[in-house]
Design an enzyme around this catalytic site. Structure first.
Site, PDB file in Angstrom:
ATOM      1  N   LYS A  14       0.776  -1.226   0.094  1.00 43.61           N
ATOM      2  CA  LYS A  14       0.011   0.130  -0.115  1.00 43.61           C
ATOM      3  C   LYS A  14       0.998   1.263  -0.067  1.00 43.61           C
ATOM      4  O   LYS A  14       0.755   2.080  -1.062  1.00 43.61           O
ATOM      5  CB  LYS A  14      -0.913  -0.033   1.395  1.00 43.61           C
ATOM      6  CG  LYS A  14      -1.762  -1.272   1.486  1.00 43.61           C
ATOM      7  CD  LYS A  14      -2.764  -1.048   2.541  1.00 43.61           C
ATOM      8  CE  LYS A  14      -1.940  -1.001   3.890  1.00 43.61           C
ATOM      9  NZ  LYS A  14      -1.457  -2.285   4.426  1.00 43.61           N
ATOM     10  N   ARG A  89      -9.753   0.880   8.287  1.00 41.11           N
ATOM     11  CA  ARG A  89      -9.531  -0.205   8.402  1.00 41.11           C
ATOM     12  C   ARG A  89     -10.390  -1.372   9.235  1.00 41.11           C
ATOM     13  O   ARG A  89     -10.071  -2.296   9.581  1.00 41.11           O
ATOM     14  CB  ARG A  89      -8.343  -0.465   9.364  1.00 41.11           C
ATOM     15  CG  ARG A  89      -6.941  -0.740   8.705  1.00 41.11           C
ATOM     16  CD  ARG A  89      -5.623  -0.741   9.701  1.00 41.11           C
ATOM     17  NE  ARG A  89      -4.534  -1.145   9.219  1.00 41.11           N
ATOM     18  CZ  ARG A  89      -3.646  -0.600   8.594  1.00 41.11           C
ATOM     19  NH1 ARG A  89      -3.464   0.533   8.253  1.00 41.11           N
ATOM     20  NH2 ARG A  89      -2.612  -1.490   8.284  1.00 41.11           N
ATOM     21  N   ARG A 128      11.583  -5.973   5.524  1.00 42.20           N
ATOM     22  CA  ARG A 128      11.644  -4.505   5.789  1.00 42.20           C
ATOM     23  C   ARG A 128      12.128  -4.482   7.421  1.00 42.20           C
ATOM     24  O   ARG A 128      12.879  -3.465   7.575  1.00 42.20           O
ATOM     25  CB  ARG A 128      10.395  -3.872   5.757  1.00 42.20           C
ATOM     26  CG  ARG A 128      10.096  -2.524   6.294  1.00 42.20           C
ATOM     27  CD  ARG A 128       8.885  -1.710   5.678  1.00 42.20           C
ATOM     28  NE  ARG A 128       7.915  -2.212   6.348  1.00 42.20           N
ATOM     29  CZ  ARG A 128       6.357  -1.912   6.205  1.00 42.20           C
ATOM     30  NH1 ARG A 128       6.221  -0.927   5.189  1.00 42.20           N
ATOM     31  NH2 ARG A 128       5.687  -2.347   6.989  1.00 42.20           N
ATOM     32  N   ARG A 134      11.294  -0.780  12.574  1.00 40.46           N
ATOM     33  CA  ARG A 134      10.060  -0.941  13.017  1.00 40.46           C
ATOM     34  C   ARG A 134       9.766  -2.011  13.779  1.00 40.46           C
ATOM     35  O   ARG A 134       9.787  -3.026  13.410  1.00 40.46           O
ATOM     36  CB  ARG A 134       8.940  -0.883  11.612  1.00 40.46           C
ATOM     37  CG  ARG A 134       8.499   0.435  11.306  1.00 40.46           C
ATOM     38  CD  ARG A 134       7.479   0.783   9.961  1.00 40.46           C
ATOM     39  NE  ARG A 134       6.165  -0.055  10.157  1.00 40.46           N
ATOM     40  CZ  ARG A 134       5.396  -0.021   9.526  1.00 40.46           C
ATOM     41  NH1 ARG A 134       5.594   0.696   8.259  1.00 40.46           N
ATOM     42  NH2 ARG A 134       4.143  -0.819   9.692  1.00 40.46           N
ATOM     43  N   ARG A 146      -0.951  -8.992  13.158  1.00 42.29           N
ATOM     44  CA  ARG A 146      -1.350  -8.126  12.324  1.00 42.29           C
ATOM     45  C   ARG A 146      -2.241  -8.767  11.282  1.00 42.29           C
ATOM     46  O   ARG A 146      -3.140  -8.047  10.808  1.00 42.29           O
ATOM     47  CB  ARG A 146      -0.428  -7.077  11.749  1.00 42.29           C
ATOM     48  CG  ARG A 146       0.399  -6.354  12.822  1.00 42.29           C
ATOM     49  CD  ARG A 146       1.835  -5.954  12.466  1.00 42.29           C
ATOM     50  NE  ARG A 146       1.799  -4.920  11.202  1.00 42.29           N
ATOM     51  CZ  ARG A 146       2.797  -4.833  10.434  1.00 42.29           C
ATOM     52  NH1 ARG A 146       4.096  -5.179  10.875  1.00 42.29           N
ATOM     53  NH2 ARG A 146       2.545  -3.636   9.532  1.00 42.29           N
TER      54      ARG A 146
HETATM   55  P1  B4P Z   1       3.843  -1.768   2.437  1.00 41.85           P
HETATM   56  O1  B4P Z   1       2.707  -2.973   2.297  1.00 41.85           O
HETATM   57  O2  B4P Z   1       3.801  -0.826   1.418  1.00 41.85           O
HETATM   58  O3  B4P Z   1       3.686  -1.250   3.882  1.00 41.85           O
HETATM   59  P2  B4P Z   1       2.666  -0.522   4.506  1.00 41.85           P
HETATM   60  O4  B4P Z   1       1.953   0.541   3.676  1.00 41.85           O
HETATM   61  O5  B4P Z   1       3.351   0.233   5.554  1.00 41.85           O
HETATM   62  O6  B4P Z   1       1.687  -0.903   5.354  1.00 41.85           O
HETATM   63  P3  B4P Z   1       1.409  -1.721   6.566  1.00 41.85           P
HETATM   64  O7  B4P Z   1      -0.050  -2.181   6.666  1.00 41.85           O
HETATM   65  O8  B4P Z   1       2.569  -2.499   7.188  1.00 41.85           O
HETATM   66  O9  B4P Z   1       1.555  -0.598   7.789  1.00 41.85           O
HETATM   67  P4  B4P Z   1       0.512   0.683   8.058  1.00 41.85           P
HETATM   68  O10 B4P Z   1       1.662   1.890   8.179  1.00 41.85           O
HETATM   69  O11 B4P Z   1      -0.488   1.190   7.082  1.00 41.85           O
HETATM   70  O12 B4P Z   1       5.202  -2.550   2.165  1.00 41.85           O
HETATM   71  C1  B4P Z   1       5.569  -3.570   2.987  1.00 41.85           C
HETATM   72  C2  B4P Z   1       7.109  -4.262   2.754  1.00 41.85           C
HETATM   73  O13 B4P Z   1       6.735  -4.986   1.336  1.00 41.85           O
HETATM   74  C3  B4P Z   1       8.285  -3.004   2.197  1.00 41.85           C
HETATM   75  O14 B4P Z   1       9.353  -3.268   2.773  1.00 41.85           O
HETATM   76  C4  B4P Z   1       8.051  -2.959   0.546  1.00 41.85           C
HETATM   77  O15 B4P Z   1       9.289  -2.683   0.231  1.00 41.85           O
HETATM   78  C5  B4P Z   1       7.767  -4.602   0.352  1.00 41.85           C
HETATM   79  N1  B4P Z   1       7.329  -4.595  -0.824  1.00 41.85           N
HETATM   80  C6  B4P Z   1       6.247  -3.997  -1.292  1.00 41.85           C
HETATM   81  N2  B4P Z   1       5.628  -4.285  -2.632  1.00 41.85           N
HETATM   82  C7  B4P Z   1       6.286  -5.321  -2.754  1.00 41.85           C
HETATM   83  C8  B4P Z   1       6.160  -6.364  -3.951  1.00 41.85           C
HETATM   84  N3  B4P Z   1       5.614  -6.123  -5.137  1.00 41.85           N
HETATM   85  N4  B4P Z   1       7.263  -7.206  -3.925  1.00 41.85           N
HETATM   86  C9  B4P Z   1       8.032  -7.581  -2.864  1.00 41.85           C
HETATM   87  N5  B4P Z   1       8.250  -6.685  -1.971  1.00 41.85           N
HETATM   88  C10 B4P Z   1       7.360  -5.637  -1.918  1.00 41.85           C
HETATM   89  O16 B4P Z   1       0.116   0.569   9.543  1.00 41.85           O
HETATM   90  C11 B4P Z   1       0.904   0.232  10.703  1.00 41.85           C
HETATM   91  C12 B4P Z   1       0.116   0.314  11.873  1.00 41.85           C
HETATM   92  O17 B4P Z   1      -0.549   1.219  12.330  1.00 41.85           O
HETATM   93  C13 B4P Z   1      -1.122  -0.713  12.028  1.00 41.85           C
HETATM   94  O18 B4P Z   1      -0.662  -2.226  12.298  1.00 41.85           O
HETATM   95  C14 B4P Z   1      -2.121  -0.403  12.977  1.00 41.85           C
HETATM   96  O19 B4P Z   1      -1.654  -0.590  14.293  1.00 41.85           O
HETATM   97  C15 B4P Z   1      -1.967   1.261  12.831  1.00 41.85           C
HETATM   98  N6  B4P Z   1      -2.910   1.811  11.845  1.00 41.85           N
HETATM   99  C16 B4P Z   1      -2.642   2.377  10.574  1.00 41.85           C
HETATM  100  N7  B4P Z   1      -3.934   2.897  10.144  1.00 41.85           N
HETATM  101  C17 B4P Z   1      -4.841   2.495  11.170  1.00 41.85           C
HETATM  102  C18 B4P Z   1      -6.213   2.623  10.953  1.00 41.85           C
HETATM  103  N8  B4P Z   1      -6.792   3.317   9.903  1.00 41.85           N
HETATM  104  N9  B4P Z   1      -6.991   2.279  12.186  1.00 41.85           N
HETATM  105  C19 B4P Z   1      -6.386   1.776  13.200  1.00 41.85           C
HETATM  106  N10 B4P Z   1      -5.177   1.543  13.290  1.00 41.85           N
HETATM  107  C20 B4P Z   1      -4.329   1.808  12.003  1.00 41.85           C
END
Ligand code: B4P
Length: 191
Positions: A14, A89, A128, A134, A146
């Site tokens: 994402k 979410r 990551r 993190r 998660r």
């Molecule tokens: P991403 O999937 O891009 O990671 P992210 O956006 O940070 O999502 P995530 O769900 O982990 O965290 P968020 O900050 O939203 O990438 C992950 C890894 O995969 C990277 O290293 C990337 O390089 C790699 N990758 C991506 N595409 C790839 C591909 N095609 N091939 C290989 N590798 C690839 O949320 C974090 C926390 O915040 C949640 O757990 C929750 O506690 C809280 N939170 C956030 N939003 C919330 C909400 N709306 N309500 C309640 N809590 C919330």
């Protein structure tokens, strides 16, 4: 306003794909994960509460996140549109977002759901975690939690958008370029 929700399990790409989408479509990136981590870094009392939840892999309460989203949207109200990354979410957040956007005569135009198998998510998050520092990416049990929270609390959001005809699934496995190309094709075929 043209608004996109980018949706998917933790590690589905994402945040990674949002960076590319905002550049191509000139949208504002609203990542609730980034907003919450910024609050956490500020060292405020609120930040400490947030840290305790995120670091265990649990969701932050809806009202807390919604307050941050509203403040961010008001701050950028004159944009062409937003990409909502990691929000909504929960179904409560989805209902709230619909009402909030209606105040701006706007709506979610499309929800892009990145589809990636659980084993692949696990691998991506652990790799990551090895470089990002993190805490929620470093522990196998937290990553499993998660993914479990995603299945129980976040997946029902899909039905909310399917019912409104806004849901589009996108295969999230492949190179970053492959996935981005599929996303662009889906966006370009919307409306
Ligand atoms: P991403 O999937 O891009 O990671 P992210 O956006 O940070 O999502 P995530 O769900 O982990 O965290 P968020 O900050 O939203 O990438 C992950 C890894 O995969 C990277 O290293 C990337 O390089 C790699 N990758 C991506 N595409 C790839 C591909 N095609 N091939 C290989 N590798 C690839 O949320 C974090 C926390 O915040 C949640 O757990 C929750 O506690 C809280 N939170 C956030 N939003 C919330 C909400 N709306 N309500 C309640 N809590 C919330």
């Amino acid at each position: 306003m043209f608004n996109i929700v980018i949706f998917g399990p933790p590690g589905s790409g994402k945040g990674t794909q949002s960076e590319r989408i905002i550049e191509k479509y000139q949208l504002v990136h609203l990542s609730t994960g980034d907003l919450l981590r910024a609050e956490k870094r500020s060292g405020s009392e609120l930040g400490k509460k947030i840290m305790a939840l995120i670091d265990k892999g649990n969701l932050v309460p809806d009202e807390m996140v919604q307050q941050m989203v509203r403040a961010f949207v008001l701050e950028h109200a004159h944009t062409n549109g937003f990409i909502f990354d990691g929000f909504p979410r929960t179904v409560k957040q989805a209902e709230w977002l619909e009402k909030m956007l209606a105040e701006f005569n706007a709506e979610v135009n499309v929800l892009l759901a990145l589809e990636v198998p659980d084993e692949e998510l696990h691998k991506r998050l652990l790799s990551r975690g090895a470089i990002s520092g993190r805490a929620d990416d470093q522990d196998d049990k937290i990553i499993k939690n998660r993914i479990k929270v995603y299945h129980s609390q976040t997946m029902p959001v899909m039905d909310f958008y399917k019912g409104r005809g806004q849901y589009k699934g996108v295969n999230g496995v492949g190179t970053l370029d492959d996935v981005f190309e599929r996303i662009c094709r889906t966006i370009d075929n919307t409306n």
